[in-house]
Design an enzyme around this catalytic site. Structure first.
Site, mmCIF file in Angstrom:
data_model
loop_
_atom_site.group_PDB
_atom_site.id
_atom_site.type_symbol
_atom_site.label_atom_id
_atom_site.label_comp_id
_atom_site.label_asym_id
_atom_site.label_seq_id
_atom_site.Cartn_x
_atom_site.Cartn_y
_atom_site.Cartn_z
ATOM 1 N N LEU A 1 7.329 5.966 5.132
ATOM 2 C CA LEU A 1 7.122 7.205 3.895
ATOM 3 C C LEU A 1 5.909 6.567 3.329
ATOM 4 O O LEU A 1 5.775 5.334 3.340
ATOM 5 C CB LEU A 1 8.270 7.181 2.947
ATOM 6 N N ASP A 2 5.219 7.490 2.726
ATOM 7 C CA ASP A 2 3.845 6.996 2.086
ATOM 8 C C ASP A 2 4.243 6.069 0.933
ATOM 9 O O ASP A 2 5.313 6.125 0.218
ATOM 10 C CB ASP A 2 2.842 8.315 1.707
ATOM 11 N N LYS A 3 3.250 5.136 0.463
ATOM 12 C CA LYS A 3 3.330 4.346 -0.444
ATOM 13 C C LYS A 3 4.002 5.057 -1.751
ATOM 14 O O LYS A 3 4.915 4.501 -2.456
ATOM 15 C CB LYS A 3 2.086 3.455 -0.874
#
Length: 426
Positions: free
Chosen positions: A146-148
């Site tokens: 997942l993106d940050k």
């Protein structure tokens, strides 16, 4: 003399049966880079049961792998890297994220702001906390990301075997991933499909994606408007049917409705005034995936505080967002033909790039990818317009607005591979 200064031998375990040689190194000796593994294989320093092996050699359980001396960190007798001592705060954070766990998987609710993996200057990340979940087995490992700034369901595999099993489900698109997002404005079609090919944006070092009709990889996102706050914002459910980098963020921005808080793709227009948080409002709400034990794994992640507060401020009721998952989308023969043509096009493009590299040097492929398709300076000519499949009755937008357009007609035959998708009523 340390074990990294002498020739080492490892016995291939059952969980590594069938894995490629380079993947084995990534699992067990992550400090040895691909270039080093390639050089060792090319010079015959890596041996499998006494024979030379290539990086793409498939290993079998019970085989003995000879590894030459290297500069990587020390490893244990079974090839596992040493476990890092975590602080009390790190252990507490790791425990607080767990939604459910069993012998094959650990499912986390990743908070926004915590990276999945480390990078340049990135010290705190989920991968660095995985030692907190080690009992007496191997170190757990990531199987997707997942993106940050994206929160929500993140699946961790407990063993190499379960990692291979889950990875196949993600790459095969059989896993169902449901995201919630707040977007600026309201899409003109309540239930639609966005089909826009994506590619890395030149000049960003691969850190940013953009819509690229000619060189991009196919990307498809289904969306549904759950509720709206006048014309100010909408609460949407997103279902990615492909897994491109930043796909949901780029697709929503491309149709003129960036995700709230996503300044990278939406600019200043992505931020709402008032009490709405400036954090990213993208949440991996639910994951449904096959489990090695047979019964499907179905996990839902609670919203982070800022997202829940924003829903309440806009008058949305959280309980109204969850619905039963529909049956898999059925595709027509025309859709399948178009997908096959797109796949063939991408394959030819990759082979063409390989030939050019051999004949013209490494710069030729870069020049082709960086060639602008409009105004000088590498910027595309005009904003890409996202086409979507929507419910009958959706009002078509004016040309060039970037809004999704609905249509009752099926895709026309003879469409060019990778061309702009056409609307289809639901």
């Amino acid at each position: 003399m340390s074990n990294i200064d002498i020739v080492r031998q490892f016995t291939v375990g059952q969980d590594d049966d069938g894995v490629r040689l380079d993947r084995w190194f990534k699992r067990h000796l992550p400090k040895v880079g691909f270039a080093m593994v390639s050089r060792w294989a090319r010079t015959g320093q890596i041996r499998v049961d006494g024979k030379r092996a290539d990086v793409d050699t498939r290993l079998e359980a019970g085989q003995v792998l000879r590894v030459p001396p290297g500069g990587e960190q020390k490893t244990s007798a079974n090839g596992e890297r040493p476990r890092r001592e975590l602080t009390e705060a790190e252990i507490e954070l790791a425990d607080s994220m767990v939604l459910t766990q069993d012998r094959a998987a650990i499912v986390l609710n990743k908070p926004p702001g915590l990276a999945t993996q480390g990078g340049s200057g990135m010290k705190e990340h989920v991968d660095g906390l995985l030692d907190a979940y080690v009992d007496k087995g191997p170190r757990p490992r990531l199987v997707h990301r997942l993106d940050k700034d994206t929160s929500g369901v993140l699946l961790i595999a407990r063993t190499p075997g379960s990692a291979a099993y889950f990875s196949k489900r993600f790459s095969g698109r059989s896993a169902k991933k449901i995201y919630w997002a707040l977007v600026v404005g309201v899409p003109s079609i309540n239930d639609g499909m966005i089909e826009l090919p994506l590619a890395k944006q030149p000049g960003t070092g691969g850190e940013k994606m953009h819509v690229d009709e000619k060189e991009g990889q196919s990307a498809r996102t289904r969306y549904r408007v759950i509720d709206r706050a006048g014309n100010r914002a909408a609460w949407v459910e997103l279902h990615p049917l492909t897994g491109r980098t930043h796909q949901l963020r780029v697709h929503m921005a491309a149709i003129g409705h960036p995700i709230v808080g996503d300044g990278k793709y939406g600019g200043q227009e992505a931020f709402l005034t008032g009490s709405i948080s400036r954090k990213m409002h993208l949440h991996a709400r639910r994951l449904i995936i096959e489990h090695p034990d047979g019964a499907p794994l179905d996990v839902t992640a609670p919203l982070p505080e800022h997202f829940a507060n924003s829903l309440e401020s806009l008058g949305f009721v959280e309980s109204e967002g969850d619905v039963e998952i529909e049956a898999p989308i059925e595709f027509t023969k025309e859709d399948q033909k178009r997908a096959a043509k797109q796949h063939a096009k991408e394959y030819r493009k990759e082979r063409r790039g390989e030939r050019r590299k051999r004949s013209d040097g490494p710069s030729s492929g870069q020049n082709r990818l960086s060639k602008p398709s409009g105004k000088p300076g590498g910027k595309p000519a005009g904003k890409p317009a996202g086409k979507s499949f929507g419910k009958p009755g959706g009002k078509p937008s004016r040309p060039g607005t970037g809004k999704p357009t609905g249509s009752r007609s099926a895709p026309r035959s003879g469409a060019k591979p990778g061309g702009a998708p056409r609307g289809r009523g639901r």
